[in-house]
Design a protein around this motif. Structure first.
Motif, PDB file in Angstrom:
ATOM      1  N   MET A   1       0.850  -1.179   0.000  1.00  0.00           N
ATOM      2  CA  MET A   1       0.000   0.000   0.000  1.00  0.00           C
ATOM      3  C   MET A   1       0.888   1.232   0.000  1.00  0.00           C
ATOM      4  O   MET A   1       1.861   1.313   0.715  1.00  0.00           O
ATOM      5  N   SER A   2       0.551   2.150  -0.795  1.00  0.00           N
ATOM      6  CA  SER A   2       1.284   3.406  -0.812  1.00  0.00           C
ATOM      7  C   SER A   2       0.638   4.350   0.187  1.00  0.00           C
ATOM      8  O   SER A   2      -0.343   4.014   0.824  1.00  0.00           O
ATOM      9  N   SER A   3       1.172   5.530   0.274  1.00  0.00           N
ATOM     10  CA  SER A   3       0.575   6.519   1.172  1.00  0.00           C
ATOM     11  C   SER A   3      -0.587   7.188   0.454  1.00  0.00           C
ATOM     12  O   SER A   3      -0.682   8.396   0.387  1.00  0.00           O
ATOM     13  N   LYS A   4      -1.481   6.398  -0.084  1.00  0.00           N
ATOM     14  CA  LYS A   4      -2.608   6.880  -0.883  1.00  0.00           C
ATOM     15  C   LYS A   4      -3.502   7.791  -0.067  1.00  0.00           C
ATOM     16  O   LYS A   4      -3.712   7.596   1.106  1.00  0.00           O
ATOM     17  N   SER A   5      -4.041   8.735  -0.752  1.00  0.00           N
ATOM     18  CA  SER A   5      -4.868   9.745  -0.092  1.00  0.00           C
ATOM     19  C   SER A   5      -6.334   9.361  -0.100  1.00  0.00           C
ATOM     20  O   SER A   5      -6.870   8.944  -1.105  1.00  0.00           O
ATOM     21  N   LEU A   6      -6.986   9.485   1.037  1.00  0.00           N
ATOM     22  CA  LEU A   6      -8.431   9.344   1.110  1.00  0.00           C
ATOM     23  C   LEU A   6      -9.083  10.676   0.777  1.00  0.00           C
ATOM     24  O   LEU A   6     -10.220  10.733   0.365  1.00  0.00           O
ATOM     25  N   ASP A   7      -8.357  11.731   0.996  1.00  0.00           N
ATOM     26  CA  ASP A   7      -8.776  13.101   0.741  1.00  0.00           C
ATOM     27  C   ASP A   7      -7.897  13.642  -0.374  1.00  0.00           C
ATOM     28  O   ASP A   7      -6.861  13.078  -0.694  1.00  0.00           O
ATOM     29  N   GLN A   8      -8.288  14.757  -0.909  1.00  0.00           N
ATOM     30  CA  GLN A   8      -7.393  15.468  -1.800  1.00  0.00           C
ATOM     31  C   GLN A   8      -6.243  16.001  -0.947  1.00  0.00           C
ATOM     32  O   GLN A   8      -6.442  16.342   0.221  1.00  0.00           O
ATOM     33  N   PRO A   9      -5.037  16.069  -1.514  1.00  0.00           N
ATOM     34  CA  PRO A   9      -3.920  16.618  -0.729  1.00  0.00           C
ATOM     35  C   PRO A   9      -4.244  18.018  -0.221  1.00  0.00           C
ATOM     36  O   PRO A   9      -4.875  18.812  -0.900  1.00  0.00           O
ATOM     37  N   LEU A  10      -3.799  18.268   0.995  1.00  0.00           N
ATOM     38  CA  LEU A  10      -4.035  19.561   1.636  1.00  0.00           C
ATOM     39  C   LEU A  10      -2.791  20.429   1.547  1.00  0.00           C
ATOM     40  O   LEU A  10      -1.671  19.920   1.569  1.00  0.00           O
ATOM     41  N   SER A  11      -2.982  21.719   1.528  1.00  0.00           N
ATOM     42  CA  SER A  11      -1.846  22.621   1.694  1.00  0.00           C
ATOM     43  C   SER A  11      -1.458  22.568   3.169  1.00  0.00           C
ATOM     44  O   SER A  11      -2.235  22.102   4.014  1.00  0.00           O
ATOM     45  N   ASP A  12      -0.275  23.064   3.487  1.00  0.00           N
ATOM     46  CA  ASP A  12       0.131  23.110   4.901  1.00  0.00           C
ATOM     47  C   ASP A  12      -0.882  23.907   5.715  1.00  0.00           C
ATOM     48  O   ASP A  12      -1.262  23.506   6.810  1.00  0.00           O
ATOM     49  N   GLN A  13      -1.339  25.030   5.175  1.00  0.00           N
ATOM     50  CA  GLN A  13      -2.289  25.862   5.924  1.00  0.00           C
ATOM     51  C   GLN A  13      -3.606  25.132   6.151  1.00  0.00           C
ATOM     52  O   GLN A  13      -4.178  25.209   7.237  1.00  0.00           O
ATOM     53  N   GLU A  14      -4.091  24.404   5.155  1.00  0.00           N
ATOM     54  CA  GLU A  14      -5.326  23.630   5.330  1.00  0.00           C
ATOM     55  C   GLU A  14      -5.136  22.549   6.391  1.00  0.00           C
ATOM     56  O   GLU A  14      -6.028  22.314   7.213  1.00  0.00           O
ATOM     57  N   LEU A  15      -3.971  21.915   6.382  1.00  0.00           N
ATOM     58  CA  LEU A  15      -3.669  20.913   7.413  1.00  0.00           C
ATOM     59  C   LEU A  15      -3.648  21.564   8.789  1.00  0.00           C
ATOM     60  O   LEU A  15      -4.266  21.056   9.728  1.00  0.00           O
ATOM     61  N   PHE A  16      -2.954  22.687   8.913  1.00  0.00           N
ATOM     62  CA  PHE A  16      -2.890  23.379  10.207  1.00  0.00           C
ATOM     63  C   PHE A  16      -4.289  23.775  10.683  1.00  0.00           C
ATOM     64  O   PHE A  16      -4.599  23.668  11.871  1.00  0.00           O
ATOM     65  N   ASN A  17      -5.133  24.218   9.759  1.00  0.00           N
ATOM     66  CA  ASN A  17      -6.499  24.580  10.136  1.00  0.00           C
ATOM     67  C   ASN A  17      -7.256  23.374  10.681  1.00  0.00           C
ATOM     68  O   ASN A  17      -7.957  23.486  11.695  1.00  0.00           O
ATOM     69  N   ARG A  18      -7.125  22.235  10.032  1.00  0.00           N
ATOM     70  CA  ARG A  18      -7.785  21.011  10.525  1.00  0.00           C
ATOM     71  C   ARG A  18      -7.254  20.604  11.886  1.00  0.00           C
ATOM     72  O   ARG A  18      -8.010  20.252  12.782  1.00  0.00           O
ATOM     73  N   LEU A  19      -5.932  20.631  12.005  1.00  0.00           N
ATOM     74  CA  LEU A  19      -5.319  20.241  13.277  1.00  0.00           C
ATOM     75  C   LEU A  19      -5.737  21.191  14.399  1.00  0.00           C
ATOM     76  O   LEU A  19      -6.034  20.750  15.511  1.00  0.00           O
ATOM     77  N   GLN A  20      -5.746  22.492  14.102  1.00  0.00           N
ATOM     78  CA  GLN A  20      -6.152  23.475  15.109  1.00  0.00           C
ATOM     79  C   GLN A  20      -7.605  23.259  15.517  1.00  0.00           C
ATOM     80  O   GLN A  20      -7.932  23.306  16.710  1.00  0.00           O
ATOM     81  N   GLN A  21      -8.477  23.011  14.568  1.00  0.00           N
ATOM     82  CA  GLN A  21      -9.889  22.785  14.874  1.00  0.00           C
ATOM     83  C   GLN A  21     -10.042  21.548  15.766  1.00  0.00           C
ATOM     84  O   GLN A  21     -10.761  21.589  16.767  1.00  0.00           O
ATOM     85  N   ARG A  22      -9.344  20.472  15.445  1.00  0.00           N
ATOM     86  CA  ARG A  22      -9.408  19.254  16.260  1.00  0.00           C
ATOM     87  C   ARG A  22      -8.803  19.517  17.637  1.00  0.00           C
ATOM     88  O   ARG A  22      -9.327  19.060  18.653  1.00  0.00           O
ATOM     89  N   PHE A  23      -7.695  20.243  17.668  1.00  0.00           N
ATOM     90  CA  PHE A  23      -7.010  20.583  18.914  1.00  0.00           C
ATOM     91  C   PHE A  23      -7.951  21.352  19.841  1.00  0.00           C
ATOM     92  O   PHE A  23      -8.059  21.048  21.032  1.00  0.00           O
ATOM     93  N   GLU A  24      -8.639  22.338  19.301  1.00  0.00           N
ATOM     94  CA  GLU A  24      -9.544  23.165  20.105  1.00  0.00           C
ATOM     95  C   GLU A  24     -10.814  22.414  20.492  1.00  0.00           C
ATOM     96  O   GLU A  24     -11.334  22.589  21.589  1.00  0.00           O
TER      97      GLU A  24
END
Length: 185
Positions: A1-24
């Motif tokens: 299995m490769s590191s296949k994406s279930l989602d479309q690739p995110l930009s770093d900022q989109e990733l940070f936004n998701r992580l921040q939302q989950r964090f909060e």
């Protein structure tokens, strides 16, 4: 299995936004941390950002947990073993030994390749204090050398309100078994 994406690739900022939302949203998991401190640490370690992209894209839903005093780790909080990391045998040795119908990769190899490690049994049990994880799936965990030397590997799940640790041949793989990882912040 490769590191296949279930989602479309995110930009770093989109990733940070998701992580921040989950964090909060789950602040009780890490009451002594601020998102700004987490973000500064991540920005100082771009290799960890790439690992977090992989964790997110394979369905891990990473967030922080404290395993040791003042030691925080990003781990997979997905309700079930991450969808993009299933049907894998335990390690490269098991993959090489699998002559018929081998899986595409192994859990240990893929985790190491992506800059992460499998959860230990203790870490898996600590994660379970934050929810009911793997009630329909299971996850490979770090296996002690003595067990692995005999051809076995360990995995965990939650059934009947309890966390169980089991063994299997390291070369086995199932559609409902994946793996969870940790990376130190």
């Amino acid at each position: 299995m490769s590191s296949k994406s279930l989602d479309q690739p995110l930009s770093d900022q989109e990733l940070f936004n998701r992580l921040q939302q989950r964090f909060e949203q789950h602040a009780a998991r890490h009451p002594d941390l601020s998102w700004s401190d987490v973000l500064l640490k991540l920005q100082a370690h771009p290799e960890k950002i790439q690992t977090l992209h992989w964790m997110e894209q394979t369905g891990g839903e990473p967030d922080l947990i404290q395993f040791e005093q003042n030691q925080y780790f990003f781990v997979d909080y997905a309700e079930e073993s991450p969808q993009g990391r299933r049907s894998l045998c335990y390690d490269a040795e098991a993959l090489a030994a699998r002559k018929q119908n081998p899986p595409q990769d192994s859990a240990v190899h893929l985790a190491n390749q992506m800059g992460a490690v499998l959860l230990t049994e203790q870490q898996y049990r600590e994660l379970q204090q934050w929810g009911n994880f793997d009630t329909k799936t299971s996850s490979w965990i770090e296996t002690p050398t003595a067990i692995r030397a005999l051809g076995g590997a360990l995995f965990c799940d939650r059934r009947y309100g309890q966390v169980f640790t089991y063994h299997n041949g390291a070369e086995s793989y199932y559609a409902a078994r994946g793996f969870r990882v940790a990376i130190k912040l």
